[in-house]
Design an enzyme around this catalytic site. Structure first.
Site, PDB file in Angstrom:
ATOM      1  N   GLU A   1      70.739   5.894  10.073  1.00  0.00           N
ATOM      2  CA  GLU A   1      69.740   6.589   9.267  1.00  0.00           C
ATOM      3  C   GLU A   1      70.347   7.368   8.114  1.00  0.00           C
ATOM      4  O   GLU A   1      69.776   7.440   7.026  1.00  0.00           O
ATOM      5  CB  GLU A   1      68.832   7.481  10.151  1.00  0.00           C
ATOM      6  CG  GLU A   1      69.305   8.893  10.413  1.00  0.00           C
ATOM      7  CD  GLU A   1      70.305   8.994  11.548  1.00  0.00           C
ATOM      8  OE1 GLU A   1      70.239   9.981  12.285  1.00  0.00           O
ATOM      9  OE2 GLU A   1      71.161   8.092  11.683  1.00  0.00           O
ATOM     10  N   VAL A   2      71.534   7.965   8.332  1.00  0.00           N
ATOM     11  CA  VAL A   2      72.092   8.837   7.292  1.00  0.00           C
ATOM     12  C   VAL A   2      73.613   8.716   7.251  1.00  0.00           C
ATOM     13  O   VAL A   2      74.271   8.584   8.292  1.00  0.00           O
ATOM     14  CB  VAL A   2      71.672  10.308   7.520  1.00  0.00           C
ATOM     15  CG1 VAL A   2      72.160  10.840   8.863  1.00  0.00           C
ATOM     16  CG2 VAL A   2      72.150  11.204   6.381  1.00  0.00           C
ATOM     17  N   ASP A   3      74.142   8.718   6.056  1.00  0.00           N
ATOM     18  CA  ASP A   3      75.588   8.797   5.836  1.00  0.00           C
ATOM     19  C   ASP A   3      75.877  10.249   5.488  1.00  0.00           C
ATOM     20  O   ASP A   3      75.698  10.676   4.352  1.00  0.00           O
ATOM     21  CB  ASP A   3      75.987   7.856   4.695  1.00  0.00           C
ATOM     22  CG  ASP A   3      77.481   7.896   4.385  1.00  0.00           C
ATOM     23  OD1 ASP A   3      78.205   8.656   5.054  1.00  0.00           O
ATOM     24  OD2 ASP A   3      77.907   7.178   3.458  1.00  0.00           O
ATOM     25  N   ASP A   4      76.330  11.001   6.479  1.00  0.00           N
ATOM     26  CA  ASP A   4      76.587  12.430   6.298  1.00  0.00           C
ATOM     27  C   ASP A   4      78.067  12.640   5.973  1.00  0.00           C
ATOM     28  O   ASP A   4      78.461  12.675   4.818  1.00  0.00           O
ATOM     29  CB  ASP A   4      76.164  13.174   7.564  1.00  0.00           C
ATOM     30  CG  ASP A   4      76.116  14.681   7.378  1.00  0.00           C
ATOM     31  OD1 ASP A   4      76.787  15.196   6.462  1.00  0.00           O
ATOM     32  OD2 ASP A   4      75.432  15.365   8.140  1.00  0.00           O
TER      33      ASP A   4
ATOM     34  N   ARG B   1      80.370  10.466   6.982  1.00  0.00           N
ATOM     35  CA  ARG B   1      80.872   9.088   6.970  1.00  0.00           C
ATOM     36  C   ARG B   1      81.811   8.793   8.140  1.00  0.00           C
ATOM     37  O   ARG B   1      82.313   7.679   8.290  1.00  0.00           O
ATOM     38  CB  ARG B   1      81.552   8.747   5.645  1.00  0.00           C
ATOM     39  CG  ARG B   1      81.717   7.242   5.397  1.00  0.00           C
ATOM     40  CD  ARG B   1      81.975   6.909   3.939  1.00  0.00           C
ATOM     41  NE  ARG B   1      80.738   7.021   3.176  1.00  0.00           N
ATOM     42  CZ  ARG B   1      80.664   6.865   1.851  1.00  0.00           C
ATOM     43  NH1 ARG B   1      81.761   6.613   1.161  1.00  0.00           N
ATOM     44  NH2 ARG B   1      79.514   6.979   1.225  1.00  0.00           N
TER      45      ARG B   1
ATOM     46  N   THR C   1      81.194   8.528  11.437  1.00  0.00           N
ATOM     47  CA  THR C   1      80.645   7.553  12.383  1.00  0.00           C
ATOM     48  C   THR C   1      80.644   6.148  11.783  1.00  0.00           C
ATOM     49  O   THR C   1      81.013   5.172  12.452  1.00  0.00           O
ATOM     50  CB  THR C   1      79.222   7.951  12.803  1.00  0.00           C
ATOM     51  OG1 THR C   1      79.254   9.262  13.384  1.00  0.00           O
ATOM     52  CG2 THR C   1      78.657   6.977  13.811  1.00  0.00           C
TER      53      THR C   1
ATOM     54  N   TRP D   1      69.108  19.531   5.172  1.00  0.00           N
ATOM     55  CA  TRP D   1      68.667  19.135   6.503  1.00  0.00           C
ATOM     56  C   TRP D   1      67.575  18.073   6.363  1.00  0.00           C
ATOM     57  O   TRP D   1      66.509  18.334   5.821  1.00  0.00           O
ATOM     58  CB  TRP D   1      68.134  20.352   7.248  1.00  0.00           C
ATOM     59  CG  TRP D   1      67.823  20.126   8.697  1.00  0.00           C
ATOM     60  CD1 TRP D   1      67.770  18.943   9.370  1.00  0.00           C
ATOM     61  CD2 TRP D   1      67.508  21.140   9.649  1.00  0.00           C
ATOM     62  NE1 TRP D   1      67.444  19.133  10.678  1.00  0.00           N
ATOM     63  CE2 TRP D   1      67.267  20.486  10.887  1.00  0.00           C
ATOM     64  CE3 TRP D   1      67.405  22.522   9.589  1.00  0.00           C
ATOM     65  CZ2 TRP D   1      66.931  21.191  12.036  1.00  0.00           C
ATOM     66  CZ3 TRP D   1      67.063  23.218  10.750  1.00  0.00           C
ATOM     67  CH2 TRP D   1      66.836  22.558  11.956  1.00  0.00           C
TER      68      TRP D   1
ATOM     69  N   TYR E   1      63.649  13.656  10.281  1.00  0.00           N
ATOM     70  CA  TYR E   1      63.100  12.321  10.470  1.00  0.00           C
ATOM     71  C   TYR E   1      61.903  12.374  11.416  1.00  0.00           C
ATOM     72  O   TYR E   1      61.842  13.216  12.320  1.00  0.00           O
ATOM     73  CB  TYR E   1      64.184  11.382  11.003  1.00  0.00           C
ATOM     74  CG  TYR E   1      65.231  11.072   9.958  1.00  0.00           C
ATOM     75  CD1 TYR E   1      64.985  10.117   8.974  1.00  0.00           C
ATOM     76  CD2 TYR E   1      66.448  11.744   9.936  1.00  0.00           C
ATOM     77  CE1 TYR E   1      65.923   9.843   8.002  1.00  0.00           C
ATOM     78  CE2 TYR E   1      67.399  11.468   8.969  1.00  0.00           C
ATOM     79  CZ  TYR E   1      67.123  10.513   7.993  1.00  0.00           C
ATOM     80  OH  TYR E   1      68.063  10.249   7.019  1.00  0.00           O
TER      81      TYR E   1
ATOM     82  N   TRP F   1      60.955  10.608  13.921  1.00  0.00           N
ATOM     83  CA  TRP F   1      61.168  10.416  15.365  1.00  0.00           C
ATOM     84  C   TRP F   1      61.660  11.678  16.064  1.00  0.00           C
ATOM     85  O   TRP F   1      61.714  11.734  17.284  1.00  0.00           O
ATOM     86  CB  TRP F   1      62.131   9.250  15.623  1.00  0.00           C
ATOM     87  CG  TRP F   1      63.357   9.236  14.778  1.00  0.00           C
ATOM     88  CD1 TRP F   1      64.497   9.970  14.944  1.00  0.00           C
ATOM     89  CD2 TRP F   1      63.584   8.428  13.616  1.00  0.00           C
ATOM     90  NE1 TRP F   1      65.421   9.683  13.976  1.00  0.00           N
ATOM     91  CE2 TRP F   1      64.884   8.726  13.138  1.00  0.00           C
ATOM     92  CE3 TRP F   1      62.828   7.478  12.932  1.00  0.00           C
ATOM     93  CZ2 TRP F   1      65.428   8.117  12.016  1.00  0.00           C
ATOM     94  CZ3 TRP F   1      63.367   6.872  11.822  1.00  0.00           C
ATOM     95  CH2 TRP F   1      64.649   7.190  11.369  1.00  0.00           C
TER      96      TRP F   1
END
Length: 210
Positions: free
Chosen positions: A116-119, A121, A123, A187, A190, A192
């Site tokens: 969902e997100v590249d924070d 990087r 992970t 922040w 999402y 879900w």
């Protein structure tokens, strides 16, 4: 000058459209993936949505595999506070038995990794690195080093911030890193994760993220 909101609320509608737009780009480049790998938990819903738009009528569904990765969070015991958020823990990996029903290996395939997100990087770097290792080991074992496997990363949002890890230069330069939106380092909320989905959607609409 207006301030950037402390939280960005993103609706399901918005996510649906971002996946649709990205799928069109992938198909226009004739790079339909052979397998989609969703990073749990945030990558699973976008992975399922984008598959809808990548599948053509009469074709088999693209298999989706899930991998579980989390940044290690130490509780501060034994003086290891500095390791918080830096070490990736593998909690779930590919089911090669299930993949064997579709094809013999990942070698020579187009693989779409979704989150969902590249924070930071961290992970994504781990996922790509480990999957590349898996393919290299398969190639050596099967004597198929001449076959090219293509990894593509798709994220809904890329946070505009310095990263703690890198993705392969070839992936970036060839356009196989795909972020539907680049957003400030805020922040991201999402749908879900919402307790009240109606209120969440209302806030997303107010911010233009619907």
């Amino acid at each position: 000058m207006s301030e950037t909101p402390a939280k960005f609320y993103i609706s399901y509608n918005n996510i649906h459209k971002l996946c649709q737009q990205t799928a069109k780009t992938i198909l226009d480049r004739n790079e339909k993936p052979d397998v989609i790998i969703g990073i749990s938990g945030g990558g699973l819903i976008p992975a399922r949505i984008i598959r809808t738009f990548l599948k053509k009528k009469g074709e088999k569904n693209i298999p989706i595999q899930a991998i579980g990765l989390s940044l290690y969070e130490d509780l501060g015991l034994d003086g290891k506070v500095e390791t918080i958020g830096k070490e990736v823990i593998r909690t779930q990996w590919l089911d090669f038995g299930a993949l064997d029903k579709h094809f013999d290996s990942l070698i020579g395939k187009k693989i779409l990794i979704v989150d969902e997100v590249d924070d930071t990087r961290t992970t994504l770097h781990y996922a790509v690195s480990e999957l590349e290792k898996e393919v290299a080991e398969q190639q050596k074992r099967l004597n198929r080093q001449n076959e090219k496997t293509t990894f593509t990363v798709f994220v809904l949002h890329n946070k505009d911030k310095p990263k703690n890890a890198a993705l392969p230069i070839e992936m970036i330069e060839s356009g196989h890193y795909m972020a539907a939106c680049t957003v400030p380092d805020q922040w991201l909320c999402y749908p879900w994760d919402a307790d009240d989905i109606d209120e969440h959607t209302r806030l997303a609409k107010l911010q233009g993220h619907d």
